[in-house]
Design a protein around this motif. Structure first.
Motif, short mmCIF file in Angstrom:
data_model
loop_
_atom_site.label_atom_id
_atom_site.label_comp_id
_atom_site.label_asym_id
_atom_site.label_seq_id
_atom_site.Cartn_x
_atom_site.Cartn_y
_atom_site.Cartn_z
N HIS A 73 0.83 -1.21 0.00
CA HIS A 73 0.00 0.00 0.00
C HIS A 73 0.86 1.26 0.00
O HIS A 73 2.06 1.19 0.18
N VAL A 74 0.19 2.39 -0.18
CA VAL A 74 0.79 3.71 -0.01
C VAL A 74 0.05 4.38 1.14
O VAL A 74 -1.19 4.37 1.18
N GLY A 75 0.79 4.94 2.09
CA GLY A 75 0.19 5.68 3.19
C GLY A 75 0.17 7.17 2.86
O GLY A 75 1.20 7.73 2.48
N LEU A 76 -0.99 7.80 3.01
CA LEU A 76 -1.15 9.22 2.72
C LEU A 76 -1.57 9.96 3.99
O LEU A 76 -2.50 9.53 4.68
N ASN A 77 -0.91 11.06 4.28
CA ASN A 77 -1.33 11.94 5.37
C ASN A 77 -2.41 12.87 4.85
O ASN A 77 -2.24 13.49 3.80
N CYS A 78 -3.52 12.99 5.57
CA CYS A 78 -4.69 13.72 5.09
C CYS A 78 -5.10 14.82 6.05
O CYS A 78 -5.23 14.59 7.25
N THR A 79 -5.34 15.99 5.51
CA THR A 79 -5.90 17.08 6.30
C THR A 79 -7.31 16.71 6.74
O THR A 79 -7.70 16.93 7.88
N TRP A 90 0.61 7.55 -25.95
CA TRP A 90 0.81 7.78 -24.51
C TRP A 90 0.52 9.24 -24.20
O TRP A 90 1.14 10.14 -24.74
N ARG A 91 -0.48 9.49 -23.34
CA ARG A 91 -0.86 10.83 -22.89
C ARG A 91 -0.99 10.84 -21.38
O ARG A 91 -1.42 9.85 -20.80
N THR A 92 -0.66 11.96 -20.77
CA THR A 92 -0.68 12.06 -19.32
C THR A 92 -1.11 13.45 -18.87
O THR A 92 -0.79 14.45 -19.51
N VAL A 93 -1.82 13.47 -17.73
CA VAL A 93 -2.15 14.71 -17.04
C VAL A 93 -1.82 14.52 -15.57
O VAL A 93 -1.89 13.40 -15.05
N TRP A 94 -1.41 15.59 -14.91
CA TRP A 94 -1.11 15.55 -13.48
C TRP A 94 -2.04 16.52 -12.76
O TRP A 94 -2.30 17.63 -13.26
N LEU A 95 -2.53 16.13 -11.58
CA LEU A 95 -3.40 16.98 -10.80
C LEU A 95 -3.12 16.77 -9.31
O LEU A 95 -2.43 15.82 -8.94
N ARG A 96 -3.63 17.68 -8.49
CA ARG A 96 -3.45 17.58 -7.04
C ARG A 96 -4.66 16.91 -6.41
O ARG A 96 -5.80 17.20 -6.78
N ASP A 97 -4.41 16.03 -5.42
CA ASP A 97 -5.51 15.50 -4.62
C ASP A 97 -5.86 16.53 -3.55
O ASP A 97 -5.22 17.59 -3.48
N PRO A 98 -6.85 16.29 -2.71
CA PRO A 98 -7.25 17.30 -1.71
C PRO A 98 -6.15 17.70 -0.73
O PRO A 98 -6.22 18.76 -0.12
N ASP A 99 -5.12 16.85 -0.57
CA ASP A 99 -4.03 17.14 0.36
C ASP A 99 -2.77 17.64 -0.33
O ASP A 99 -1.73 17.79 0.29
N GLY A 100 -2.85 17.87 -1.64
CA GLY A 100 -1.71 18.40 -2.38
C GLY A 100 -0.81 17.35 -3.00
O GLY A 100 0.18 17.69 -3.63
N VAL A 101 -1.14 16.06 -2.85
CA VAL A 101 -0.35 15.00 -3.48
C VAL A 101 -0.62 15.04 -4.98
O VAL A 101 -1.77 15.14 -5.42
N ILE A 102 0.44 14.98 -5.77
CA ILE A 102 0.28 14.96 -7.22
C ILE A 102 -0.14 13.57 -7.67
O ILE A 102 0.43 12.56 -7.24
N VAL A 103 -1.17 13.52 -8.51
CA VAL A 103 -1.70 12.27 -9.05
C VAL A 103 -1.57 12.34 -10.57
O VAL A 103 -2.05 13.28 -11.20
N GLU A 104 -0.88 11.36 -11.14
CA GLU A 104 -0.72 11.25 -12.60
C GLU A 104 -1.79 10.32 -13.14
O GLU A 104 -2.03 9.25 -12.58
N VAL A 105 -2.43 10.73 -14.23
CA VAL A 105 -3.39 9.88 -14.92
C VAL A 105 -2.93 9.77 -16.37
O VAL A 105 -2.79 10.78 -17.06
N HIS A 140 4.81 11.37 -7.20
CA HIS A 140 3.38 11.34 -7.51
C HIS A 140 2.85 9.92 -7.43
O HIS A 140 3.62 8.96 -7.45
N LEU A 141 1.54 9.78 -7.32
CA LEU A 141 0.84 8.51 -7.50
C LEU A 141 0.42 8.46 -8.95
O LEU A 141 0.16 9.51 -9.55
N ALA A 142 0.32 7.27 -9.54
CA ALA A 142 -0.03 7.19 -10.96
C ALA A 142 -1.08 6.13 -11.21
O ALA A 142 -1.05 5.05 -10.62
N PHE A 143 -2.00 6.46 -12.10
CA PHE A 143 -3.08 5.57 -12.49
C PHE A 143 -3.19 5.54 -14.01
O PHE A 143 -2.87 6.51 -14.68
N GLN A 144 -3.66 4.40 -14.54
CA GLN A 144 -3.90 4.23 -15.97
C GLN A 144 -5.39 4.33 -16.24
O GLN A 144 -6.21 3.85 -15.45
#
Length: 144
Positions: free
Chosen positions: A5-11, A110-125, A75-79
């Motif tokens: 797993h990945v542990g995330l600290n959350c506000t 191959w295309r990619t976008v990066w965005l922030r989750d609610p806690d500021g973690v970058i998520v790659e899609v 970052h975390l990454a998803f397909q």
């Protein structure tokens, strides 16, 4: 050995849980009660996110594809099948930091976008990523 797993600290664990369940298909798998707080485990297939309570804002706002400093997750990454369909579905909840970008020079489609989750973690899609078969031998060992 296998991935755990990945542990995330959350506000706000509830907000972070909503983000990953609504837009990435995770579901609550377990809650560990710690008395005055809890740890929430989310699962999608064999992937888990472990959500910890944290009261502070991120030390620095992550930009682009994530922080380049050693010792920090970039970052975390998803397909996905379609970055455009994902962006349409997430709508205004997408805090895009970079892209979408095309990497056809490396892998066609191959295309990619990066965005922030609610806690500021970058998520790659991404869509269209494939492994390079030439980097493995006949026994499946990776080289390079």
């Amino acid at each position: 050995m296998r991935w755990s797993h990945v542990g995330l600290n959350c506000t706000d664990q509830k907000t972070t849980e909503e983000f990953y369940t609504r837009y990435f298909g995770f579901a609550r798998a377990r809650v560990v009660d710690l008395g005055d707080s809890q740890i929430v485990f989310l699962r999608k297939g064999d992937a888990y996110l472990e959500l910890f309570p944290a009261g502070a804002e991120p030390a620095r706002q992550a930009e682009n594809d994530g922080p380049p400093a050693p010792g920090r997750i970039r970052h975390l990454a998803f397909q996905t099948d379609s970055v455009d369909a994902f962006l349409a579905a997430i709508g205004d909840a997408a805090d895009v930091t970079l892209g979408p970008l095309a990497f056809d020079d490396f892998i066609c489609g191959w295309r990619t976008v990066w965005l922030r989750d609610p806690d500021g973690v970058i998520v790659e899609v991404s869509q269209g990523y494939t492994d390079d078969d030439s980097s493995h031998d006949k026994d499946g060992a990776q080289h390079g």
